[in-house]
Design an enzyme around this catalytic site. Sequence first.
Site, short mmCIF file in Angstrom:
data_model
loop_
_atom_site.label_atom_id
_atom_site.label_comp_id
_atom_site.label_asym_id
_atom_site.label_seq_id
_atom_site.Cartn_x
_atom_site.Cartn_y
_atom_site.Cartn_z
N CYS A 2 68.86 22.27 48.51
CA CYS A 2 69.05 22.70 47.11
C CYS A 2 69.83 24.02 47.04
O CYS A 2 69.73 24.87 47.91
CB CYS A 2 67.72 22.93 46.44
SG CYS A 2 66.68 21.49 46.38
N ARG A 27 75.92 22.37 51.07
CA ARG A 27 74.54 22.40 51.54
C ARG A 27 73.90 21.02 51.53
O ARG A 27 72.88 20.80 52.18
CB ARG A 27 73.71 23.34 50.66
CG ARG A 27 74.13 24.79 50.77
CD ARG A 27 73.53 25.62 49.66
NE ARG A 27 72.10 25.76 49.77
CZ ARG A 27 71.48 26.80 50.30
NH1 ARG A 27 72.19 27.81 50.77
NH2 ARG A 27 70.18 26.87 50.34
N TRP A 74 68.32 18.62 46.19
CA TRP A 74 68.17 17.71 47.33
C TRP A 74 66.73 17.22 47.23
O TRP A 74 65.79 17.99 47.41
CB TRP A 74 68.41 18.48 48.63
CG TRP A 74 68.47 17.63 49.87
CD1 TRP A 74 69.56 17.00 50.39
CD2 TRP A 74 67.39 17.36 50.77
NE1 TRP A 74 69.23 16.34 51.54
CE2 TRP A 74 67.91 16.55 51.80
CE3 TRP A 74 66.04 17.70 50.80
CZ2 TRP A 74 67.12 16.08 52.84
CZ3 TRP A 74 65.25 17.24 51.85
CH2 TRP A 74 65.80 16.43 52.86
N ASN A 100 64.31 26.31 44.45
CA ASN A 100 64.49 25.78 45.80
C ASN A 100 63.18 25.94 46.53
O ASN A 100 62.50 26.96 46.36
CB ASN A 100 65.54 26.59 46.58
CG ASN A 100 66.95 26.33 46.11
OD1 ASN A 100 67.17 25.57 45.18
ND2 ASN A 100 67.90 26.97 46.77
N GLY A 101 62.84 24.99 47.39
CA GLY A 101 61.59 25.10 48.14
C GLY A 101 60.60 24.04 47.71
O GLY A 101 60.94 23.11 46.98
N GLU A 485 74.05 15.87 71.76
CA GLU A 485 74.84 16.40 70.65
C GLU A 485 75.94 15.41 70.23
O GLU A 485 76.20 15.24 69.04
CB GLU A 485 75.44 17.76 71.06
CG GLU A 485 76.35 18.43 70.05
CD GLU A 485 75.68 18.76 68.71
OE1 GLU A 485 74.46 18.61 68.58
OE2 GLU A 485 76.42 19.16 67.80
N LYS A 489 76.19 13.94 66.48
CA LYS A 489 77.39 14.05 65.64
C LYS A 489 77.79 12.70 65.08
O LYS A 489 78.08 12.56 63.91
CB LYS A 489 78.59 14.63 66.43
CG LYS A 489 78.56 16.08 66.79
CD LYS A 489 78.75 17.04 65.64
CE LYS A 489 77.50 17.34 64.91
NZ LYS A 489 76.55 18.29 65.33
N GLU A 492 75.22 11.36 62.48
CA GLU A 492 75.20 12.17 61.25
C GLU A 492 76.30 11.79 60.27
O GLU A 492 76.06 11.71 59.08
CB GLU A 492 75.40 13.66 61.59
CG GLU A 492 74.16 14.39 62.03
CD GLU A 492 74.45 15.86 62.32
OE1 GLU A 492 73.65 16.69 61.90
OE2 GLU A 492 75.48 16.18 62.97
N HIS A 508 65.71 2.96 82.20
CA HIS A 508 64.35 2.78 81.71
C HIS A 508 64.32 2.36 80.24
O HIS A 508 63.36 2.65 79.54
CB HIS A 508 63.54 4.07 81.92
CG HIS A 508 63.50 4.47 83.37
ND1 HIS A 508 62.75 3.81 84.29
CD2 HIS A 508 64.16 5.45 84.04
CE1 HIS A 508 62.93 4.37 85.48
NE2 HIS A 508 63.79 5.36 85.36
N LYS A 607 72.87 21.11 54.91
CA LYS A 607 73.39 22.10 55.86
C LYS A 607 72.28 23.04 56.31
O LYS A 607 72.19 23.41 57.47
CB LYS A 607 74.53 22.89 55.20
CG LYS A 607 75.17 23.94 56.09
CD LYS A 607 75.94 23.29 57.21
CE LYS A 607 76.51 24.27 58.20
NZ LYS A 607 76.80 23.61 59.48
C1 G6P Z 1 70.47 20.83 59.59
C2 G6P Z 1 71.97 20.82 59.79
C3 G6P Z 1 72.30 20.84 61.26
C4 G6P Z 1 71.64 22.02 61.94
C5 G6P Z 1 70.13 22.05 61.68
C6 G6P Z 1 69.51 23.37 62.12
O1 G6P Z 1 69.93 19.64 60.06
O2 G6P Z 1 72.53 19.68 59.17
O3 G6P Z 1 73.69 20.93 61.43
O4 G6P Z 1 71.85 21.95 63.31
O5 G6P Z 1 69.87 21.94 60.28
O6 G6P Z 1 70.06 24.39 61.36
P1 G6P Z 1 70.16 25.90 61.78
O7 G6P Z 1 70.82 26.58 60.62
O8 G6P Z 1 68.74 26.37 61.98
O9 G6P Z 1 70.94 25.98 63.02
#
Ligand code: G6P
Length: 612
Positions: A2, A27, A74, A100-101, A485, A489, A492, A508, A607
């Site tokens: 949010c 965000r 959100w 927010n929250g 990672e 990616k 996502e 396994h 984000k």
């Molecule tokens: C969200 C974002 C990711 C990020 C994660 C942790 O899931 O989409 O890209 O890695 O949060 O965020 P931070 O700001 O704590 O690295």
Amino acid sequence: MCGIVAYVGDRTAYPILIKGLQRLEYRGYDSAGIALFNGEGARVYKCKGKVKDLQALVRDKEVGGSIGMGHTRWATHGEPSDANAHPHASMHGTFHVVHNGIIENHVHLRSELARRGYAFRSETDTEVLANLIEDVYREQGVSAELAVRLALTRVVGAYGLVILCEDEPGRLIAARKGSPLVIGVGEGEYFLASDAMPIIEYTDRVIYMNDEEVAVITPDALDLKDLYNDVKTPEIKTIKLSIENVDKGEFAHFMLKEIHEQPFSVTDTFRGRVAAGGDKIVLGGILDVMPRLVEARRVIIVACGTSWHAALVGEYLFEKYARVPVEVEYASEFRYRDPIVDEGDLVIAISQSGETADTLAAIRRVKGTGATRLGICNVAGSSVSRETDAGVYTRAGIEIGVASTKAFTSQITVLAMMAFLLGSKRRTLPADEYRELVTGLTRVPEMIAGVLEQEAKIKEIAHLYKDAPNALFLGRGILFPVALEGALKLKEISYIHAEGYPAAEMKHGPIALVDERMPVFALATSDHLYEKTAGNIQEVKARGGKVIAIATRGNEEIRGLADQVIEIPPCHEALSPLLAVIPLQLFAYHVAVARGCNVDQPRNLAKSVTVE
Ligand code: G6P
């Protein structure tokens, strides 16, 4: 997640709010809304969808007023819908709230308010809060500000709030606990937002609100108190972000721009911290606690998402070079365990945003244990950086693409510098190897640039596999976290199911999935585990799988094993994650574009995850 933007001053609020909401789009959100005030009551417009849908909704409508608030939602409580979008009004329309929250005791509060005759138009916890404030206001006959403070003492949970009371027009009330709120200070005007993005084009003077603070803001004054009426002195800081940093420039997406920025962002991470001759690393942010770091008996790293993958790379580096045991923890799990932590421990929180709710909670969890708490954050002044004993900023520059790229390589760069520095101070890393590693690190940016030059080839490979239903990423040793990672990616932003696995562990389970439709990425650089990984490639090929190898330039043998090969330059094994991840970022990007996905704002993702 949010986003909040609000304005108090003498300009027309509407364009400021819309632009602010656009700046917050990165965000992640599913609905948007605004409330505008011109002294004659509020006009509220809100809808499910994007900011452009909101703009379409208000076309031809009255948008005057020099006070206003906006919100991108959100969904947490209740589906994305017009009714659940913010702002929310209290039942009698006295208060308007953006939030927010999460209000954790909202069920209890809702039934209490319902018994007192309150009705609700939405499923949100925010509307409960609006009604709670109104109930206190009407029952106790207090000012709006006092009603907000009294109501908030009854709330369990997290909030960043902006509130307007129709009986007291001309002012906004803001409050924060757990969810960030920044106040931009102008001349005869104030801006409020959940991060600095909507503010930077108007002012560089900001106040970061602290937990349990409440601000009453008019165009000419800001009064800051805590929840219990103690007056607080606002601390004005200057932020260095400029508006050019938040433009896509020549790139089609922020993510692509950020991938290409990595030669520069990694340089910024070590600039001024690493001596040219390779014989010295200076990390100013941890100098004061250095003796405690050198003596540490154990390192615990807490993080989420991509930052957690960087932490796993850190585990290899710290154990190998500083010879200190490391545990890497999901912050969300760590915070609810009963972890055994004492003064011999060094707890490191890694967070790009510095606002991730679980990471913040994990660092709070170990407060008072005697452990030294460090933050590795990208956003200066963020909550994690303020709530740790010391830390190192990653200096990657603002990252807007939801899928983290340059923040990851900068986090690894910081972890590498810390591991090498500690290794040298603990005398576990011989001087010549230390010099070799530090010099190697300074060469990484030009090597990343070399890998980026292969983008056209990686794009072709992406087009070959864009319709794959699944993908597997295999790596060993320090490249295992890079496999995780790479899979993250891809899933996502392209919504292809992908998994990262330690290469040997494939036998396994995931090997059962291997067939000609499943691309398998093998991180097979020429390190001490190369022969083992090559064996795993054979196992995939023997089952008809397609293998894309990330290999070291000069390895001819691999061409006979893999279907496609992407080369990275020869480098020290410890630094190979910084290079091997680049093709995986580009692959995910080009697959997502080819599939028509919204790369910078993938569905359901945020984000900065400010709720647990
Ligand atoms: C969200 C974002 C990711 C990020 C994660 C942790 O899931 O989409 O890209 O890695 O949060 O965020 P931070 O700001 O704590 O690295």
